[in-house]
Design a protein around this motif. Structure first.
Motif, PDB file in Angstrom:
ATOM      1  N   LEU A  93     -12.443 -10.645  -0.480  1.00 50.42           N
ATOM      2  CA  LEU A  93     -12.658  -9.389   0.235  1.00 50.42           C
ATOM      3  C   LEU A  93     -11.383  -8.548   0.287  1.00 50.42           C
ATOM      4  CD1 LEU A  93     -14.881 -10.654   3.196  1.00 50.42           C
ATOM      5  CD2 LEU A  93     -15.613  -9.350   1.188  1.00 50.42           C
ATOM      6  N   THR A  94     -10.250  -9.204   0.502  1.00 49.84           N
ATOM      7  CA  THR A  94      -8.984  -8.470   0.567  1.00 49.84           C
ATOM      8  C   THR A  94      -8.637  -7.852  -0.775  1.00 49.84           C
ATOM      9  OG1 THR A  94      -8.217 -10.011   2.276  1.00 49.84           O
ATOM     10  CG2 THR A  94      -6.562  -8.626   1.225  1.00 49.84           C
ATOM     11  N   LYS A  95      -8.823  -8.600  -1.857  1.00 50.24           N
ATOM     12  CA  LYS A  95      -8.570  -8.068  -3.192  1.00 50.24           C
ATOM     13  C   LYS A  95      -9.348  -6.775  -3.434  1.00 50.24           C
ATOM     14  CE  LYS A  95      -7.475 -11.956  -6.265  1.00 50.24           C
ATOM     15  NZ  LYS A  95      -6.471 -11.328  -7.127  1.00 50.24           N
ATOM     16  N   ASN A  96     -10.642  -6.819  -3.109  1.00 50.23           N
ATOM     17  CA  ASN A  96     -11.495  -5.676  -3.382  1.00 50.23           C
ATOM     18  C   ASN A  96     -11.275  -4.530  -2.400  1.00 50.23           C
ATOM     19  OD1 ASN A  96     -13.676  -6.368  -5.645  1.00 50.23           O
ATOM     20  ND2 ASN A  96     -13.234  -8.238  -4.502  1.00 50.23           N
ATOM     21  N   ALA A  97     -10.695  -4.828  -1.259  1.00 45.93           N
ATOM     22  CA  ALA A  97     -10.370  -3.761  -0.315  1.00 45.93           C
ATOM     23  C   ALA A  97      -9.083  -3.046  -0.728  1.00 45.93           C
ATOM     24  CB  ALA A  97     -10.218  -4.325   1.094  1.00 45.93           C
ATOM     25  N   VAL A  98      -8.099  -3.805  -1.218  1.00 47.59           N
ATOM     26  CA  VAL A  98      -6.813  -3.216  -1.597  1.00 47.59           C
ATOM     27  C   VAL A  98      -6.888  -2.550  -2.972  1.00 47.59           C
ATOM     28  CG1 VAL A  98      -4.378  -3.720  -2.043  1.00 47.59           C
ATOM     29  CG2 VAL A  98      -5.565  -4.866  -0.167  1.00 47.59           C
ATOM     30  N   GLU A  99      -7.573  -3.205  -3.922  1.00 52.58           N
ATOM     31  CA  GLU A  99      -7.761  -2.667  -5.278  1.00 52.58           C
ATOM     32  C   GLU A  99      -6.432  -2.345  -5.974  1.00 52.58           C
ATOM     33  OE1 GLU A  99     -10.418   0.665  -5.044  1.00 52.58           O
ATOM     34  OE2 GLU A  99     -12.185  -0.617  -4.916  1.00 52.58           O
ATOM     35  N   ARG A 100      -5.506  -3.253  -5.887  1.00 53.26           N
ATOM     36  CA  ARG A 100      -4.218  -3.052  -6.566  1.00 53.26           C
ATOM     37  C   ARG A 100      -4.328  -3.469  -8.028  1.00 53.26           C
ATOM     38  NH1 ARG A 100       1.648  -5.993  -5.336  1.00 53.26           N
ATOM     39  NH2 ARG A 100       2.942  -4.221  -5.958  1.00 53.26           N
ATOM     40  N   GLU A 116       0.822  -1.212   0.000  1.00 54.44           N
ATOM     41  CA  GLU A 116       0.000   0.000   0.000  1.00 54.44           C
ATOM     42  C   GLU A 116       0.857   1.263   0.000  1.00 54.44           C
ATOM     43  OE1 GLU A 116      -2.978  -0.491  -1.020  1.00 54.44           O
ATOM     44  OE2 GLU A 116      -4.250  -0.128   0.740  1.00 54.44           O
TER      45      GLU A 116
END
Length: 279
Positions: free
Chosen positions: A133-140, A53
């Motif tokens: 959920l982690t993928k969509n929270a980080v949005e890298r 991040e």
């Protein structure tokens, strides 16, 4: 005043601990160990997430340099790209991995291994949901390379393929290991490690993930497996079964023909009747 000899002090310490042993002390010990073990595997993932991040320069350079180097190699060898595509999209695809775990759960249910089946199903499901959920929270964003040799939808961190491989291989290994003769157990370990590392390599080599995405997927998968395994070990302790090592599998008793003991069944270790009688 004369000092007690070391042997006397050791006996006093053992007596002190014995006087404070019991269900509450055992629960407290298990709780502390669970928290410590879960924290130990969670911290590396959190650190990786923070570095991603914050776009930490050394990590950014590692991701970029590795992606560019492997991309050049892929452009020079189309046959290698086809092999990598088969491995990542067929053999090690998340759907394939989850189908293997689903088949394992069905097999466990036929053997009346209810809790082991629940552990496998919950671990795989929790891994899939947490990864999404982690993928969509980080949005890298995924790597953007000239003349890409492969494409993948969605966000990049953590790698879903890498996380699914870690979780699925761990579930299959920990459940099935007791069925393998001890002399042959290094083989399934080698297959599991090869699959996990191989999945990570294919994702980076095809240019659809950064190295840190893959490492993040492995670490998050390890967090899920550790957390659910500790819960399963707590259940084993509650019914009076011994702790097992990684070399034995999660439940060595699965190699026997008897089903798992039901909680509250008279005459079984840890049953309600037995605990009442001993209390």
């Amino acid at each position: 005043m004369a000092q007690r000899p070391p042997r006397s002090r050791r006996r006093t310490a053992r007596a002190f601990l014995a006087g404070r042993s019991g269900p509450d002390a055992a629960f407290g010990t298990r709780l502390l160990l669970t928290v410590a073990a879960t924290t130990a595997v969670t911290v590396p993932f959190v650190l990786a997430l923070v570095l991603v991040e914050s776009r930490w320069p050394p990590l950014y350079r590692l991701d970029r340099d590795t992606a560019e180097r492997l991309h050049r190699a892929a452009l020079e060898d189309p046959g290698r790209v086809k092999v990598l595509g088969f491995l990542t999209n067929v053999l090690w695809d998340p759907v394939t991995m989850r189908l293997l775990v689903a088949a394992l759960v069905v097999w466990l249910l036929t053997r009346r291994a209810w809790r082991l089946a629940a552990w496998a199903a919950v671990t795989a499901t929790a891994g899939a949901l947490l990864g999404f959920l982690t993928k969509n929270a980080v949005e890298r964003a995924r790597p953007h390379l000239p003349d890409p040799v492969a494409h993948a939808p969605g966000f990049s961190f953590p790698s879903g393929h890498a996380m699914t491989a870690m979780v699925s291989c761990a579930v299959l290994l920990l459940v099935l290991l007791p069925l393998v003769p001890p002399a042959w157990r290094p083989l399934p370990w080698a297959l599991a490690v090869t699959s996990v590392l191989g999945v990570g390599y294919t994702r980076v080599a095809l240019g659809v993930h950064w190295v840190s995405d893959v490492v993040g997927g492995w670490l998050l998968g390890l967090v899920v497996v550790t957390a659910t395994t500790l819960v399963f070990e707590a259940w084993r302790a509650d019914i009076g079964r011994r702790r097992t090592g990684l070399g034995e599998g999660l439940e060595p008793e699965i190699s026997a023909t008897e089903p798992e003991p039901a909680l509250g069944t008279p005459g079984r270790p840890g049953s309600t009747d037995e605990r009442n009688a001993s209390g």
